[in-house]
Design an enzyme around this catalytic site. Structure first.
Site, PDB file in Angstrom:
ATOM      1  N   TRP A  29     -24.619 -20.847  -3.350  1.00  0.00           N
ATOM      2  CA  TRP A  29     -23.961 -22.148  -3.349  1.00  0.00           C
ATOM      3  C   TRP A  29     -24.636 -23.090  -2.349  1.00  0.00           C
ATOM      4  O   TRP A  29     -25.005 -24.222  -2.654  1.00  0.00           O
ATOM      5  CB  TRP A  29     -22.482 -21.967  -3.010  1.00  0.00           C
ATOM      6  CG  TRP A  29     -21.611 -23.182  -3.058  1.00  0.00           C
ATOM      7  CD1 TRP A  29     -21.974 -24.464  -3.369  1.00  0.00           C
ATOM      8  CD2 TRP A  29     -20.211 -23.231  -2.780  1.00  0.00           C
ATOM      9  NE1 TRP A  29     -20.891 -25.301  -3.309  1.00  0.00           N
ATOM     10  CE2 TRP A  29     -19.783 -24.572  -2.948  1.00  0.00           C
ATOM     11  CE3 TRP A  29     -19.266 -22.277  -2.411  1.00  0.00           C
ATOM     12  CZ2 TRP A  29     -18.469 -24.968  -2.748  1.00  0.00           C
ATOM     13  CZ3 TRP A  29     -17.954 -22.675  -2.222  1.00  0.00           C
ATOM     14  CH2 TRP A  29     -17.554 -23.999  -2.391  1.00  0.00           C
ATOM     15  N   ASP A  61     -13.995 -22.574   0.929  1.00  0.00           N
ATOM     16  CA  ASP A  61     -14.464 -23.472  -0.150  1.00  0.00           C
ATOM     17  C   ASP A  61     -14.342 -24.961   0.140  1.00  0.00           C
ATOM     18  O   ASP A  61     -14.969 -25.767  -0.547  1.00  0.00           O
ATOM     19  CB  ASP A  61     -13.740 -23.189  -1.470  1.00  0.00           C
ATOM     20  CG  ASP A  61     -14.013 -21.806  -2.026  1.00  0.00           C
ATOM     21  OD1 ASP A  61     -15.006 -21.193  -1.587  1.00  0.00           O
ATOM     22  OD2 ASP A  61     -13.242 -21.336  -2.870  1.00  0.00           O
ATOM     23  N   HIS A  84     -21.508 -19.258   0.111  1.00  0.00           N
ATOM     24  CA  HIS A  84     -22.395 -18.106  -0.067  1.00  0.00           C
ATOM     25  C   HIS A  84     -23.796 -18.599  -0.401  1.00  0.00           C
ATOM     26  O   HIS A  84     -24.013 -19.801  -0.630  1.00  0.00           O
ATOM     27  CB  HIS A  84     -21.872 -17.186  -1.172  1.00  0.00           C
ATOM     28  CG  HIS A  84     -21.592 -17.895  -2.471  1.00  0.00           C
ATOM     29  ND1 HIS A  84     -22.559 -18.123  -3.429  1.00  0.00           N
ATOM     30  CD2 HIS A  84     -20.455 -18.456  -2.942  1.00  0.00           C
ATOM     31  CE1 HIS A  84     -22.022 -18.775  -4.443  1.00  0.00           C
ATOM     32  NE2 HIS A  84     -20.754 -18.997  -4.179  1.00  0.00           N
ATOM     33  N   ASP A 124      -8.910 -13.672  -9.110  1.00  0.00           N
ATOM     34  CA  ASP A 124      -9.464 -14.959  -8.692  1.00  0.00           C
ATOM     35  C   ASP A 124      -8.792 -16.122  -9.404  1.00  0.00           C
ATOM     36  O   ASP A 124      -8.870 -17.264  -8.924  1.00  0.00           O
ATOM     37  CB  ASP A 124     -10.964 -15.021  -9.002  1.00  0.00           C
ATOM     38  CG  ASP A 124     -11.764 -14.043  -8.173  1.00  0.00           C
ATOM     39  OD1 ASP A 124     -11.468 -13.896  -6.978  1.00  0.00           O
ATOM     40  OD2 ASP A 124     -12.696 -13.426  -8.723  1.00  0.00           O
TER      41      ASP A 124
END
Length: 574
Positions: free
Chosen positions: A345, A289, A342, A513
């Site tokens: 994104w 990320d 991904h 998450d």
């Protein structure tokens, strides 16, 4: 004189005079019977006008060092004018470089890269021919070892295989496996290999519910039983970590790059480099990320987050990723895979190329080179379908492209496989080696169960066609936290498609998450509205509902309700 400064290299037309010689280096006063040795690679880059830059790479081939002093003598008129990554000094023709606080520790197989800018007169820029480390002359030999191994050692240290998943067992994490097996029906998947997340400094030595890195590696050696075995780690603790998601914020503040280096990356690299683990194939997913956030969530974009602007400005994501790649990549049996987010994104045109370019920049930062990147991983801890079989990006309905649908929203990709294969090509175009491989995390993207479409949607409109046929049943592609309706995806599989090294379960199914409510903890993890099923969204998810399951624990903690749902909706079904 002591010389430190910023690096400068000629941009174009550089004449490279390379002396890549192997010199053995011994430690000063090693313990009785201890082996000692290293390799020194020296490269001089002339840029004309009597100026040049020097790069020196020290690779430790002996016992671990806690500090080092490198010495060499210029054979001509060369003078060091400024240097980096070491304390540089020069007396006459004699040059000395001593380690900094953050790069003095060199485990077996680890490297330190240092450099300087200098000057010379005339054509007198001959490379030095002898180096010493800790006052011992380099011998050009790796020391003998008394380590005894059994079974097939695989490719051997320093000879990485093209695909670390081929012809190898996969490490099953006993800590995760026990939690999965304790769930009703969990024994059906408890033997699957999953990633080990090192998401804080304490995880290096172990926590109350998970063994430390050495414990995992010791268990991996046992599971290997003399055969090749691949073990997967997620390296995840950058300063100001995950600037756009409070649920996964970390323990290190945005400016704590030195702590990241000395208290996190250096100890990990030292453990990986232990001789006992030399026959394992250690796969790392490096800092998920982080770098994609610097593309999509910074000003002047409407999706900007102030914390991401801070991290772009201070450069510590790039510095940290480069440092991690350099230190971990110096261990011969480590395979680094950089995270690429991904397709939902990074799949848009204005994100895709810039992300590849930024990753290349990070891969060459902090002493790293692109050679430290073995590949990339898509969909880590996310939910994007591997394939959407019921529509393609080239389909149209009533002269409207699938790209115009609300779900696709002008994205260039509709699933993770097409995205990963295309990103691989774009990364090579950005400068990465042509042999880089791809991983896809399939731990939670199965989308089976009663809601799984049996075929294409109706052709009454482009939105009906896409929404009726898509496997990914999320409300929006930007939803990422504990998604309702998700299922276990493809089981870990080696070389499943062109350019793909493996499908992996990098995110252990059943680990949350994040939480929607504040839960006291010492891990730096906060509450995030995207984990609240009542949240109506923000600009990053098109102001849609979050789609999250209720009552989730902190990120990384066991979430039984989610695990049960993942098993119910698994595709292929359990």
């Amino acid at each position: 004189m002591k010389l430190n400064g910023q690096r400068r290299w000629a941009a174009a037309g550089v004449v490279v005079a390379t002396a890549v010689a192997t010199f053995g280096v011994a430690l000063s006063a090693p313990p009785a019977g201890a082996a000692a040795g290293c390799r020194v690679d020296y490269t001089a880059n002339n840029w004309g006008g009597g100026g040049f830059g020097g790069k020196v790479k020290i690779t430790n081939l002996g016992d671990a060092l806690s500090s080092w002093t490198l010495k060499f003598t210029f054979p001509g008129t060369q003078k060091v004018s400024q240097g980096w990554s070491a304390n540089w000094s020069q007396s006459g023709a004699n040059v000395t470089a001593t380690s900094m606080s953050w790069n003095g520790t060199l485990g077996t197989g680890a490297s330190a890269e240092i450099g300087f800018n200098g000057s010379y007169t005339g054509s007198d820029n001959v490379d030095p021919v002898s180096f010493t480390l800790n006052d011992t002359v380099c011998t050009g030999q790796q020391p003998p070892t008394t380590t005894t191994t059994t079974g097939d050692p695989g490719p051997g240290p320093g000879n990485r295989v093209d695909n670390p998943y081929v012809d190898a067992k996969m490490y099953v994490n006993p800590d995760w496996s026990a939690k999965a097996a304790a769930e009703p029906g969990g024994s059906r998947v408890a033997n699957q290999p999953t990633g080990v997340w090192i998401d804080r400094i304490a995880a290096i030595t172990g926590t109350v519910d998970s063994r430390g890195i050495a414990g995992h590696l010791d268990e991996a050696v046992r599971q290997a039983a003399g055969s090749p075995l691949t073990i997967q780690f997620v390296i995840y603790n950058l300063p100001g970590r995950d600037c756009s998601a409070l649920a996964s914020n970390g323990e290190l503040k945005p400016t704590e790059i030195d702590r990241y280096k000395t208290e996190y990356i250096d100890p990990i690299a030292a453990i990986f480099a232990r001789p006992a683990y030399r026959d394992l194939r250690i796969v790392t997913t490096v800092e998920i990320d982080s770098l994609p956030n610097l593309i999509t969530n910074v000003s002047p974009r409407p999706t900007a987050v102030p914390q991401c602007d801070v991290m772009k400005a201070n450069g510590n994501y790039i510095t940290g990723v480069g440092y991690a790649l350099a230190k971990l990549g110096a261990v011969p049996n480590v395979y680094n895979y950089l995270d690429i987010g991904h397709h939902g994104w990074i799949g848009w045109d204005d994100n895709f190329g810039p992300t590849a370019e930024l990753l290349y920049q990070a891969a060459n930062a902090s002493g790293s080179t692109k050679a430290n990147v073995h590949g990339f991983i898509a969909n880590t801890a996310n939910y994007g379908a591997v394939r959407e079989p019921n529509f393609t990006i080239n389909d149209s309905v009533d002269n409207k492209s699938v790209r115009e649908s609300k779900w696709v929203d002008w994205n260039r990709y509709v699933d993770e496989l097409s995205y990963a294969q295309a990103f691989r090509q774009r990364a090579v175009q950005a400068g990465f080696d042509a042999g880089v491989g791809m991983l896809i995390d399939t731990s939670r993207n199965g989308w089976g169960g009663a809601a799984r479409p049996a075929g294409p949607g109706p052709r009454t409109s482009v939105d009906a066609y896409v929404n009726g046929g898509r496997l990914d049943r999320r409300i929006h592609l930007g939803n990422w936290c504990n998604q309702a309706g998700a299922g276990l995806g493809e089981r870990p599989k080696t070389a499943p498609a062109t350019g793909i090294d493996a499908y992996v379960w990098m995110k252990p199914p059943g680990e949350s998450d994040g939480a929607s409510k504040e839960i006291p903890n010492n891990e730096g993890k906060g509450a995030d509205k995207m984990c609240d099923p009542a949240y109506t969204g923000n600009v990053r998810n098109g102001n849609n509902m979050s789609g999250a399951l209720p009552d989730a624990p902190l990120s990384g903690k066991w979430f039984s309700a989610q695990f049960q749902e993942l098993m119910r909706n698994a595709y292929p079904a359990l």
